[in-house]
Design a protein around this motif. Structure first.
Motif, short mmCIF file in Angstrom:
data_model
loop_
_atom_site.label_atom_id
_atom_site.label_comp_id
_atom_site.label_asym_id
_atom_site.label_seq_id
_atom_site.Cartn_x
_atom_site.Cartn_y
_atom_site.Cartn_z
N VAL A 25 -30.06 13.09 -1.59
CA VAL A 25 -29.39 12.09 -0.76
C VAL A 25 -30.08 12.02 0.60
CG1 VAL A 25 -27.23 11.43 0.35
CG2 VAL A 25 -27.19 12.43 -1.95
N GLY A 26 -30.49 10.82 0.98
CA GLY A 26 -31.14 10.61 2.27
C GLY A 26 -30.69 9.30 2.89
N GLY A 50 -25.63 2.18 -5.11
CA GLY A 50 -25.38 1.74 -6.48
C GLY A 50 -24.45 2.71 -7.19
N ASP A 51 -24.23 2.43 -8.48
CA ASP A 51 -23.31 3.32 -9.20
C ASP A 51 -23.99 4.60 -9.68
OD1 ASP A 51 -24.81 2.40 -11.31
OD2 ASP A 51 -23.18 1.24 -12.24
N ASP A 52 -25.26 4.75 -9.30
CA ASP A 52 -25.94 6.04 -9.51
C ASP A 52 -25.60 7.04 -8.40
OD1 ASP A 52 -27.23 4.54 -7.58
OD2 ASP A 52 -29.27 4.97 -8.27
N PHE A 53 -24.83 6.57 -7.43
CA PHE A 53 -24.41 7.42 -6.31
C PHE A 53 -23.04 7.99 -6.69
CE2 PHE A 53 -23.62 8.58 -1.86
CZ PHE A 53 -24.89 8.84 -1.39
N HIS A 54 -23.01 9.25 -7.08
CA HIS A 54 -21.79 9.82 -7.67
C HIS A 54 -20.88 10.47 -6.63
CE1 HIS A 54 -24.67 9.96 -11.27
NE2 HIS A 54 -23.84 8.93 -11.44
N GLN A 55 -19.71 10.89 -7.10
CA GLN A 55 -18.73 11.49 -6.18
C GLN A 55 -19.33 12.68 -5.42
OE1 GLN A 55 -15.73 10.18 -5.36
NE2 GLN A 55 -15.78 11.75 -3.75
N GLU A 56 -20.13 13.48 -6.13
CA GLU A 56 -20.71 14.65 -5.44
C GLU A 56 -21.64 14.23 -4.30
OE1 GLU A 56 -22.56 15.71 -9.24
OE2 GLU A 56 -24.43 16.08 -8.14
N ASP A 57 -22.26 13.04 -4.47
CA ASP A 57 -23.12 12.54 -3.40
C ASP A 57 -22.25 12.06 -2.22
OD1 ASP A 57 -25.42 12.93 -5.02
OD2 ASP A 57 -24.96 11.04 -6.06
N ILE A 58 -21.15 11.41 -2.55
CA ILE A 58 -20.24 10.94 -1.50
C ILE A 58 -19.64 12.13 -0.75
CG2 ILE A 58 -18.04 9.72 -1.11
CD1 ILE A 58 -18.91 7.83 -3.40
N ILE A 66 -16.58 12.67 7.40
CA ILE A 66 -17.09 11.31 7.68
C ILE A 66 -16.39 10.31 6.78
CG2 ILE A 66 -19.17 9.86 7.60
CD1 ILE A 66 -20.75 12.62 8.01
N ASP A 67 -15.88 9.26 7.39
CA ASP A 67 -15.14 8.22 6.68
C ASP A 67 -16.13 7.34 5.90
OD1 ASP A 67 -13.55 6.04 5.91
OD2 ASP A 67 -12.36 6.16 7.75
N THR A 68 -15.91 7.16 4.61
CA THR A 68 -16.83 6.37 3.78
C THR A 68 -16.20 5.06 3.28
OG1 THR A 68 -16.16 7.53 1.76
CG2 THR A 68 -18.05 8.44 2.97
N GLU A 69 -15.10 4.64 3.91
CA GLU A 69 -14.48 3.39 3.44
C GLU A 69 -15.45 2.22 3.52
OE1 GLU A 69 -10.76 2.39 5.38
OE2 GLU A 69 -10.63 0.49 4.27
N GLY A 70 -16.37 2.25 4.49
CA GLY A 70 -17.34 1.17 4.65
C GLY A 70 -18.59 1.34 3.81
N LEU A 71 -18.59 2.32 2.93
CA LEU A 71 -19.74 2.51 2.04
C LEU A 71 -19.47 1.78 0.73
CD1 LEU A 71 -22.50 3.95 1.52
CD2 LEU A 71 -21.19 5.84 0.53
N GLN A 72 -20.09 0.64 0.55
CA GLN A 72 -19.89 -0.16 -0.66
C GLN A 72 -20.63 0.48 -1.84
OE1 GLN A 72 -20.92 -4.39 0.12
NE2 GLN A 72 -21.04 -3.75 2.27
N ILE A 73 -19.95 0.48 -3.01
CA ILE A 73 -20.61 0.98 -4.23
C ILE A 73 -20.74 -0.20 -5.19
CG2 ILE A 73 -20.49 2.63 -6.13
CD1 ILE A 73 -18.73 4.38 -4.31
#
Lengths: 306, 306
Positions: A25-26, A50-58, A66-73
């Motif tokens: 993750v970068g 994308g949907d290759d970004f999994h929960q463990e990455d989040i 860190i709030d990720t509500e603004g991170l669109q998947i």
């Protein structure tokens, strides 16, 4: 009241003389938000994956509050991917792969819960997207920091110049400052750039530290001389995130606080390069950060009796 | 008790984007001794010139109280002459002419009146000549500073290594530190170089300032960001001269005094580049020097509450 950081969230594959990584993750928003989280506890990111970004990455973010509500998947799409290889001197690198993927049509969404934004970090993206974020905030933030790069100067200069009028602080490197201003002397370059809109200009010089320009004042910050740079990826974003995180913490925008913010940002960046990717800045203690800042104090302090 | 400065005394013809000069008095010992004279009043030079070097040229030194008994004047020979042209970025230059003349067989003579030497600055010359001066002093000076360059590393490395064992401080630039040590990281380079003999290492980085290494301590000195560099000739020698002149003034050799000496040397060097050749450093007032040093303090100071 919060600090919003917008930028790329990506997978990177990095090769240095010391080894190589698989996809990790970068992205600018990742480094910057992690760094900021050491100083401020209301950090919120805006980005797209994308949907290759999994929960463990989040969890990279949520573990740091860190709030990720603004991170669109984006379902059915892939995350931005970058792969690069550093040369032996670590000062230059070849980009092996750039797959924009979800980034190609990135339309930044600002959740309602983000409208309390007081501090805004616009990580390196197209100037248009950076502008859009500013326009979608209902209240003007107390401090807007913009990072950009030579690429946008090459292909979107009019948009970049328009965006520069809307920000308080610009962070670029020395070559970019020369390109943007057409001046070789960084003093002359800073005068021209400050006339373009930003009230503060930070020129990053890598192993040579950083310069802060404001009105007729200049601050020269040292870089910590390092025996080994393991992986420089993300150091600039870590610097910017530490900078704005510290500014959000102290809460008053002035030249003296910015000087300190540059030292704290530089301290975080000096950790970043010690391991691959975000590895080192994922698990720092407050004591480590304080001790590193003290190294900067020791490094640059002198006392002349007049 | 005195400060001896050995090095070239020469005629230079300089061309920069701002203009060009006729033959003017230059050379490492000229710049260094003028700079040192602002801090210490027992400065003595060792060098050699031809009979084209007239009384008015010698007055360059005597007007500043610099003792020229050790400046040999060779009848029927010509002074060392160098001519160079700077590129637009002022960071690189072409040498147009180098006429060694009297320098070719330079045998440095130390007058008896120089045997009270406590501080010795060995300006850039062949390592053999530098060694000869050390050997001809009956008492070991309190502080010996050596300047050298890549040229001697290329052709006389064994002699240079032998000379390094006899000195306290080495001043070189970053590329030379890398060449001398074979290490890219300046931290690693400094460790290797300090093991070669010098107890202190100063790495000059031009517009990026300077680093001082001693045991496990590092000091990072800023450079003053300048709107205009008119002529960089002699800046490094002016730095070295200001450095050792300040050390002679304070009289105690330690890390903290060296930090200040670097600031004073950098201040003098920042004046040097403002005009052609020695023009600017011929006529500075104490007030100007104090004000310039204060600019360095303002430039780099910050205050972090712990």
């Amino acid at each position: 009241m919060s600090l919003i950081i917008i930028g790329t969230v990506a997978f990177d594959a990095i090769e240095t003389p010391f080894g190589k990584t698989d996809k990790i993750v970068g992205g600018a928003a990742t480094y910057a938000s992690l760094a900021a989280s050491y100083f401020y506890n209301k950090v919120k990111i805006v980005g797209v994956v994308g949907d290759d970004f999994h929960q463990e990455d989040i969890n990279t973010f949520t573990n740091h509050g860190i709030d990720t509500e603004g991170l669109q998947i984006k379902d059915g799409e892939k995350s931005f991917f970058w792969s690069g290889k550093y040369h032996n001197d670590m000062n230059s690198r070849d980009t092996l792969v750039t797959e924009l993927n979800v980034l190609e049509n990135f339309d930044p969404i600002i959740p309602d819960s983000y409208q309390d934004c007081e501090y805004l970090m616009l990580g390196n993206l197209t100037p248009i997207v950076q502008q859009t974020v500013i326009k979608r905030l209902k209240n003007k933030p107390k401090l807007i920091v913009l990072d950009t790069m030579n690429f946008w100067m090459d292909i979107m200069m009019p948009d970049l110049l328009e965006t520069l009028k809307m920000v308080d602080v610009l962070t670029i490197n020395d070559e970019e400052a020369r390109q943007l201003s057409g001046e070789y002397s960084l003093v002359k370059a800073s005068q021209k750039i400050l006339a373009m809109g930003p009230k503060y200009l930070i020129i990053k010089k890598g192993e040579h530290g950083a310069l802060l320009f404001h009105e007729d004042k200049i601050f020269s910050a040292p870089a910590l001389p390092l025996a080994e740079v393991f992986d420089p990826t993300g150091a600039g974003d870590t610097f910017a995130g530490g900078f704005i995180g510290y500014m959000a913490k102290v809460g008053t925008v002035n030249f003296n606080n910015m000087k300190n913010a540059i030292i704290f940002g530089s301290a975080l960046a000096s950790f970043c390069v010690e391991k691959f990717g975000t590895e080192k800045i994922l698990n720092l203690t407050a004591e480590e950060v304080t001790a590193r800042v003290q190294e900067f104090v020791n490094l640059s302090s002198f006392s002349i009796e007049s």
